[in-house]
Design a protein around this motif. Structure first.
Motif, PDB file in Angstrom:
ATOM      1  N   GLU A  21      -0.749   1.947  -2.968  1.00 19.56           N
ATOM      2  CA  GLU A  21      -0.390   2.593  -4.293  1.00 19.56           C
ATOM      3  C   GLU A  21       1.302   2.285  -4.216  1.00 19.56           C
ATOM      4  OE1 GLU A  21      -1.373   3.728  -6.996  1.00 19.56           O
ATOM      5  OE2 GLU A  21       0.161   4.905  -7.395  1.00 19.56           O
ATOM      6  N   THR A  22       1.942   2.220  -2.783  1.00 22.92           N
ATOM      7  CA  THR A  22       3.207   1.937  -3.224  1.00 22.92           C
ATOM      8  C   THR A  22       3.245   0.398  -2.987  1.00 22.92           C
ATOM      9  OG1 THR A  22       3.150   3.843  -1.540  1.00 22.92           O
ATOM     10  CG2 THR A  22       5.006   1.655  -1.438  1.00 22.92           C
ATOM     11  N   ASP A  23       2.542  -0.159  -2.864  1.00 23.31           N
ATOM     12  CA  ASP A  23       3.279  -2.218  -2.726  1.00 23.31           C
ATOM     13  C   ASP A  23       3.064  -2.147  -4.222  1.00 23.31           C
ATOM     14  OD1 ASP A  23       3.430  -2.666  -0.609  1.00 23.31           O
ATOM     15  OD2 ASP A  23       0.925  -3.761  -0.115  1.00 23.31           O
ATOM     16  N   GLY A  44       3.450   8.425  -5.504  1.00 23.32           N
ATOM     17  CA  GLY A  44       2.868   7.491  -4.910  1.00 23.32           C
ATOM     18  C   GLY A  44       2.381   9.219  -4.371  1.00 23.32           C
ATOM     19  N   GLU A  45       2.961   9.572  -3.661  1.00 22.87           N
ATOM     20  CA  GLU A  45       2.971  10.393  -2.595  1.00 22.87           C
ATOM     21  C   GLU A  45       2.576  11.982  -2.990  1.00 22.87           C
ATOM     22  OE1 GLU A  45       4.830   8.162  -2.145  1.00 22.87           O
ATOM     23  OE2 GLU A  45       3.733   7.536   0.465  1.00 22.87           O
ATOM     24  N   ARG A  46       3.081  12.106  -3.978  1.00 20.28           N
ATOM     25  CA  ARG A  46       2.968  13.707  -5.320  1.00 20.28           C
ATOM     26  C   ARG A  46       1.525  13.267  -5.798  1.00 20.28           C
ATOM     27  NH1 ARG A  46       6.228  16.290  -9.656  1.00 20.28           N
ATOM     28  NH2 ARG A  46       8.554  16.217  -8.977  1.00 20.28           N
ATOM     29  N   GLY A  83      11.724   5.114   3.253  1.00 20.05           N
ATOM     30  CA  GLY A  83      11.781   3.002   3.708  1.00 20.05           C
ATOM     31  C   GLY A  83      10.398   3.207   4.444  1.00 20.05           C
ATOM     32  N   ARG A  84       9.809   1.813   4.176  1.00 22.75           N
ATOM     33  CA  ARG A  84       8.692   1.388   4.417  1.00 22.75           C
ATOM     34  C   ARG A  84       8.060   2.589   6.179  1.00 22.75           C
ATOM     35  NH1 ARG A  84       6.100  -1.650   0.625  1.00 22.75           N
ATOM     36  NH2 ARG A  84       3.975  -0.183   1.665  1.00 22.75           N
ATOM     37  N   GLY A  85       6.632   3.474   5.699  1.00 21.01           N
ATOM     38  CA  GLY A  85       6.148   3.268   6.603  1.00 21.01           C
ATOM     39  C   GLY A  85       6.839   5.356   7.021  1.00 21.01           C
ATOM     40  N   GLY A  86       7.430   5.695   5.864  1.00 20.65           N
ATOM     41  CA  GLY A  86       8.348   6.235   6.409  1.00 20.65           C
ATOM     42  C   GLY A  86       7.567   7.783   6.531  1.00 20.65           C
ATOM     43  N   SER A  87       6.866   7.974   6.098  1.00 21.44           N
ATOM     44  CA  SER A  87       5.229   9.314   5.944  1.00 21.44           C
ATOM     45  C   SER A  87       5.780   9.777   7.718  1.00 21.44           C
ATOM     46  CB  SER A  87       4.441   9.440   5.250  1.00 21.44           C
ATOM     47  OG  SER A  87       4.256   9.063   4.048  1.00 21.44           O
ATOM     48  N   ASP A  88       5.400   8.575   8.616  1.00 20.22           N
ATOM     49  CA  ASP A  88       5.835   9.323   9.990  1.00 20.22           C
ATOM     50  C   ASP A  88       6.707   9.648  10.238  1.00 20.22           C
ATOM     51  OD1 ASP A  88       3.502   7.980  10.312  1.00 20.22           O
ATOM     52  OD2 ASP A  88       4.420   5.298  10.353  1.00 20.22           O
TER      53      ASP A  88
END
Ligand code: ADP
Ligand code: ASP
Ligand code: MG
Length: 406
Positions: free
Chosen positions: A46-48, A73-75, A149-154
């Protein structure tokens, strides 16, 4: 009661079916008497997709708008996951970065977390409600939406775990844990049971996207116990923890690669004090982070060639600066090369084992791979090579250091 923060990545919430599986797993953990806080990424791809859409409408989208867009996307995944949990008979509520109180600076698309208040999350926990937090997003003091930043959910997961003093932060992904190298390109890669924060930080910064580098930095700083595991199995995964003496016994723990860099060379600049300073000051002022730097001096000509690498996303900005500086210095020419890759060998054991660099160079040379640049630190060796040899280089090095063996 044990408090566990569980983060699920894009593949793990990639469909209604996967979200249902996450809800079932969470419900099971919750019913065992643990308190669970969920952090979710956007559904896989989705982010891409949103980034491509933005680029269809603008060659250089405003970063504030980019954050507004990407945070959506995260919502979606958070709300859907909360619904799936409710369906399992578990009370759950989704929260945006703003509702959680993830306060960041104003560097849109790469924002740094300054504070996590988490009041509503604590309230939900006290009321027996499972909070489902949108990963990857925060809010500035002025209420502008930011992303991490990309991968930021971590990073969201680790920061929330630190703020809540959680007992554990579990990162659920599409592989069984942290491997000696990307299992996608080396099938013999071995899953590690444990890895130190230092090694994980190097691997992540050098391209292993299984964890976002800043999340590892944060976990180390706040002593958050992180476990990386698969959302498709119940295997124990990899524990990221403090270094212990045992870890120094092996020279090399893992290999990372990064194809997302561009190499610039300015040829024939005067070999005198102040030249490198002038070039890199201009680049730094533009907020561009330079990685490797090599300078070659030709003794007779009193001229030098300076090569350096920057993130591929900064190529256009860097080229403008390099062209300007090259004109001012009367340089002989400039070149840009996007077809490069950085291969890195990482291990805390390098502090005490000798010969790792020699073996790395010999192994690459035996496969006919030319090294363009080299950089080392206490626990890593990086080489820039032609990107067409990336997979080959990773495989031969993995083999040479016998990383498939325990
Ligand atoms: P998520 O969407 O769950 O955050 P990512 O795609 O960000 O997942 O990270 C997981 C991917 O990282 C794996 O599918 C794997 O291909 C890649 N990867 C790269 N290096 C490693 C490594 N050393 N160990 C495990 N996975 C790695
Ligand atoms: N959705 C964001 C990304 O794709 C954040 C994440 O997945 O961690 O980068
Ligand atoms: Mg990720």
């Amino acid at each position: 009661m044990v408090l566990i923060v569980q983060k699920y990545g894009g593949t793990s919430v990639g469909s209604a079916e996967r979200i249902r599986a996450v809800a079932e797993h969470t419900a099971e953990t919750f019913r065992k008497g643990n308190m669970v806080v969920l952090v979710v990424s956007a559904m896989g791809g989705e982010t891409d997709r949103l980034i491509s859409l933005a680029h269809e409408l603008s060659s250089n989208p405003h970063e504030r708008e980019m954050d507004m867009l990407l945070s959506s996307g995260e919502r979606i995944s958070a709300a859907l996951t909360a619904m799936a949990l409710n369906e399992q008979g578990i009370k759950a509520m989704s929260f945006t970065g703003r509702q959680v109180g993830i306060i960041t600076d104003t560097s849109h698309t790469e924002a740094k977390i300054e504070k996590v208040t988490a009041d509503r999350v604590k309230q939900a926990i006290d009321n027996g409600i499972v909070p489902v937090i949108c990963g990857f997003q925060g809010i500035t003091e002025n209420s502008d939406v930011t992303t991490l930043g990309r991968g930021g959910s971590d990073l969201t997961a680790v920061a929330v775990a630190a703020a809540l003093h959680a007992d554990l932060c579990e990162i659920y992904t599409d592989v069984e844990g942290v491997f000696t190298t990307d299992p996608d390109i080396v099938s013999e890669a071995r899953k590690l049971d444990m890895i130190s924060y230092e090694e994980m930080l190097e691997l992540a910064s050098l391209g292993a996207k299984v964890l976002q580098a800043r999340s590892v930095e944060f976990a180390k700083k706040y002593d958050v116990r992180v476990v990386v595991k698969s959302s498709f199995s119940s295997n124990p995964g990899t524990v990221v923890t403090r270094e212990d003496k045992e870890m120094e016994k092996v020279a090399v723990s893992g290999i990372a690669y990064d194809k997302n860099q561009t190499k610039f060379t300015i040829m024939g600049v005067p070999d005198r004090p102040g030249i490198a300073a002038a070039l890199f000051r201009n680049i730094a002022e533009a907020g561009i982070v330079v990685d490797m730097i090599v300078q070659n001096i030709s003794s007779d000509e009193k001229l030098a060639d300076i090569s350096f690498t920057v993130p591929e996303t900064d190529t256009a900005k860097t080229r403008d600066i390099v062209e300007k500086v090259a004109r001012e210095l009367n340089a002989a020419g400039i070149s840009t090369d996007k077809n490069i890759a950085k291969i890195s060998i990482v291990g805390v054991g390098m502090r005490t084992h000798s010969g790792v660099a020699a073996k790395t160079f010999q192994t690459l040379s035996d496969s006919g791979i030319n090294i363009m640049m080299i950089s080392t630190s206490e626990i890593k060796i990086s080489c820039v090579i032609d990107s067409k040899y990336t997979e080959l280089a990773v495989r031969v090095l993995h083999n040479a250091f016998e990383l498939e063996k325990e």
